[in-house]
Design a protein around this motif. Structure first.
Motif, PDB file in Angstrom:
ATOM      1  N   ASP A  46       1.082  -1.314   0.123  1.00  0.00           N
ATOM      2  CA  ASP A  46      -0.111  -0.088  -0.046  1.00  0.00           C
ATOM      3  C   ASP A  46       0.817   1.221  -0.032  1.00  0.00           C
ATOM      4  N   GLN A  47       2.041   1.078   0.686  1.00  0.00           N
ATOM      5  CA  GLN A  47       2.872   2.102   0.840  1.00  0.00           C
ATOM      6  C   GLN A  47       3.875   2.657  -0.275  1.00  0.00           C
ATOM      7  N   HIS A  48       4.235   1.492  -0.987  1.00  0.00           N
ATOM      8  CA  HIS A  48       5.333   1.791  -1.927  1.00  0.00           C
ATOM      9  C   HIS A  48       5.000   1.131  -3.039  1.00  0.00           C
ATOM     10  N   GLU A  49       5.606   1.544  -4.323  1.00  0.00           N
ATOM     11  CA  GLU A  49       5.752   1.010  -5.603  1.00  0.00           C
ATOM     12  C   GLU A  49       6.463  -0.034  -5.734  1.00  0.00           C
ATOM     13  N   ILE A  50       6.193  -1.297  -5.791  1.00  0.00           N
ATOM     14  CA  ILE A  50       6.892  -2.410  -5.616  1.00  0.00           C
ATOM     15  C   ILE A  50       7.008  -3.119  -7.230  1.00  0.00           C
ATOM     16  N   GLY A  51       8.106  -3.588  -7.641  1.00  0.00           N
ATOM     17  CA  GLY A  51       8.296  -4.033  -8.898  1.00  0.00           C
ATOM     18  C   GLY A  51       7.965  -5.770  -9.018  1.00  0.00           C
ATOM     19  N   VAL A  52       8.642  -6.087  -7.798  1.00  0.00           N
ATOM     20  CA  VAL A  52       8.808  -7.956  -7.772  1.00  0.00           C
ATOM     21  C   VAL A  52       8.682  -8.026  -6.560  1.00  0.00           C
ATOM     22  N   VAL A  53       7.631  -9.045  -5.912  1.00  0.00           N
ATOM     23  CA  VAL A  53       7.717  -9.660  -4.618  1.00  0.00           C
ATOM     24  C   VAL A  53       8.283 -11.213  -4.739  1.00  0.00           C
ATOM     25  N   LEU A  54       8.920 -11.367  -3.563  1.00  0.00           N
ATOM     26  CA  LEU A  54       9.541 -12.572  -3.265  1.00  0.00           C
ATOM     27  C   LEU A  54       8.867 -13.303  -1.989  1.00  0.00           C
ATOM     28  N   LEU A  55       8.009 -14.204  -2.231  1.00  0.00           N
ATOM     29  CA  LEU A  55       6.906 -14.524  -1.618  1.00  0.00           C
ATOM     30  C   LEU A  55       7.162 -15.997  -0.834  1.00  0.00           C
ATOM     31  N   ASP A  56       7.543 -16.021   0.452  1.00  0.00           N
ATOM     32  CA  ASP A  56       7.393 -17.629   1.059  1.00  0.00           C
ATOM     33  C   ASP A  56       6.105 -18.156   0.976  1.00  0.00           C
ATOM     34  N   VAL A  57       6.261 -19.410   0.672  1.00  0.00           N
ATOM     35  CA  VAL A  57       4.903 -20.318   0.620  1.00  0.00           C
ATOM     36  C   VAL A  57       4.305 -20.235   2.119  1.00  0.00           C
ATOM     37  N   HIS A  58       5.034 -20.419   3.285  1.00  0.00           N
ATOM     38  CA  HIS A  58       4.467 -20.407   4.372  1.00  0.00           C
ATOM     39  C   HIS A  58       5.055 -19.106   5.253  1.00  0.00           C
ATOM     40  N   VAL A  59       4.291 -18.168   5.397  1.00  0.00           N
ATOM     41  CA  VAL A  59       4.733 -17.093   6.163  1.00  0.00           C
ATOM     42  C   VAL A  59       3.852 -16.896   7.773  1.00  0.00           C
ATOM     43  N   GLY A  60       4.646 -17.378   8.680  1.00  0.00           N
ATOM     44  CA  GLY A  60       4.079 -17.666   9.959  1.00  0.00           C
ATOM     45  C   GLY A  60       2.900 -18.674   9.877  1.00  0.00           C
ATOM     46  N   THR A  61       1.717 -18.227  10.301  1.00  0.00           N
ATOM     47  CA  THR A  61       0.658 -19.094   9.933  1.00  0.00           C
ATOM     48  C   THR A  61      -0.256 -18.793   8.856  1.00  0.00           C
ATOM     49  N   GLY A  62       0.213 -17.805   8.035  1.00  0.00           N
ATOM     50  CA  GLY A  62      -0.555 -17.422   6.716  1.00  0.00           C
ATOM     51  C   GLY A  62       0.207 -18.446   5.601  1.00  0.00           C
ATOM     52  N   SER A  63      -0.864 -18.340   4.497  1.00  0.00           N
ATOM     53  CA  SER A  63      -0.477 -18.981   3.475  1.00  0.00           C
ATOM     54  C   SER A  63       0.054 -17.983   2.320  1.00  0.00           C
ATOM     55  N   GLY A  64       1.207 -18.370   1.960  1.00  0.00           N
ATOM     56  CA  GLY A  64       1.647 -17.400   0.695  1.00  0.00           C
ATOM     57  C   GLY A  64       0.839 -17.683  -0.427  1.00  0.00           C
ATOM     58  N   LEU A  65       0.445 -19.110  -0.720  1.00  0.00           N
ATOM     59  CA  LEU A  65      -0.328 -19.144  -1.949  1.00  0.00           C
ATOM     60  C   LEU A  65      -1.714 -18.520  -1.862  1.00  0.00           C
ATOM     61  N   ASP A  66      -2.371 -18.483  -0.790  1.00  0.00           N
ATOM     62  CA  ASP A  66      -3.468 -17.597  -0.554  1.00  0.00           C
ATOM     63  C   ASP A  66      -3.198 -16.082  -1.002  1.00  0.00           C
ATOM     64  N   PHE A  67      -2.140 -15.588  -0.448  1.00  0.00           N
ATOM     65  CA  PHE A  67      -1.915 -14.228  -0.461  1.00  0.00           C
ATOM     66  C   PHE A  67      -1.387 -14.083  -2.016  1.00  0.00           C
ATOM     67  N   LEU A  68      -0.852 -14.960  -2.771  1.00  0.00           N
ATOM     68  CA  LEU A  68      -0.690 -14.762  -4.104  1.00  0.00           C
ATOM     69  C   LEU A  68      -1.759 -14.694  -4.902  1.00  0.00           C
ATOM     70  N   ASN A  69      -2.522 -15.429  -4.632  1.00  0.00           N
ATOM     71  CA  ASN A  69      -4.043 -15.287  -5.136  1.00  0.00           C
ATOM     72  C   ASN A  69      -4.651 -14.000  -4.953  1.00  0.00           C
ATOM     73  N   GLU A  70      -4.622 -13.502  -4.047  1.00  0.00           N
ATOM     74  CA  GLU A  70      -5.058 -12.345  -3.406  1.00  0.00           C
ATOM     75  C   GLU A  70      -4.320 -10.940  -4.413  1.00  0.00           C
ATOM     76  N   LEU A  71      -2.924 -11.387  -4.444  1.00  0.00           N
ATOM     77  CA  LEU A  71      -2.200 -10.215  -5.500  1.00  0.00           C
ATOM     78  C   LEU A  71      -2.610 -10.361  -6.576  1.00  0.00           C
ATOM     79  N   ARG A  72      -2.963 -11.751  -7.330  1.00  0.00           N
ATOM     80  CA  ARG A  72      -3.487 -11.764  -8.559  1.00  0.00           C
ATOM     81  C   ARG A  72      -4.822 -11.069  -8.854  1.00  0.00           C
ATOM     82  N   ARG A  73      -5.546 -11.261  -8.020  1.00  0.00           N
ATOM     83  CA  ARG A  73      -6.901 -10.315  -8.142  1.00  0.00           C
ATOM     84  C   ARG A  73      -6.741  -8.875  -8.123  1.00  0.00           C
ATOM     85  N   GLU A  74      -5.762  -8.357  -7.229  1.00  0.00           N
ATOM     86  CA  GLU A  74      -5.577  -6.926  -6.854  1.00  0.00           C
ATOM     87  C   GLU A  74      -4.659  -6.315  -7.609  1.00  0.00           C
TER      88      GLU A  74
END
Length: 116
Positions: A46-74
């Motif tokens: 939200d705060q920065h213009e980002i060109g590339v995201v390096l995303l761990d598949v397991h981020v704490g209790t969160g799912s990187g794959l779910d977040f990937l799908n969220e990013l694909r939509r948004e």
């Protein structure tokens, strides 16, 4: 090409992985932001213009794959590479996969390729 193309967000709950990525990408001329949680990742995006995201598949209790799908939509144009210790991740909606443990060359070449 704006400066945002040279900006990377590293999303991993392992601080040593984030540090490794940041140090090596900064040496390659990238501006690097870090997030240890998916919530922090959303705030960085939200705060920065980002060109590339390096995303761990397991981020704490969160799912990187779910977040990937969220990013694909948004933000469908955002380039995302998964950091993963698992095999069989090449079939995801990501733009690339960096297997853990990775070499510095794998890291920097993948980011450079995604940024175009």
């Amino acid at each position: 090409m704006g400066s945002h193309c040279r900006t990377v967000l590293v999303v991993d709950d392992d601080a040593s992985i984030r540090l490794l990525c940041r140090l090596n990408l900064e040496l390659d001329g990238w501006r690097v932001h870090e997030a240890g949680t998916l919530q922090q990742a959303r705030a960085e995006l939200d705060q920065h213009e980002i060109g590339v995201v390096l995303l761990d598949v397991h981020v704490g209790t969160g799912s990187g794959l779910d977040f990937l799908n969220e990013l694909r939509r948004e933000q469908p144009r955002l380039k995302v590479a998964l950091l993963t210790g698992s095999d069989g991740m090449s079939e995801t909606a990501s733009d690339g996969v960096i297997p853990k443990p990775f070499t510095i060359e794998q890291l920097t070449s993948t980011v450079a390729n995604l940024a175009g």
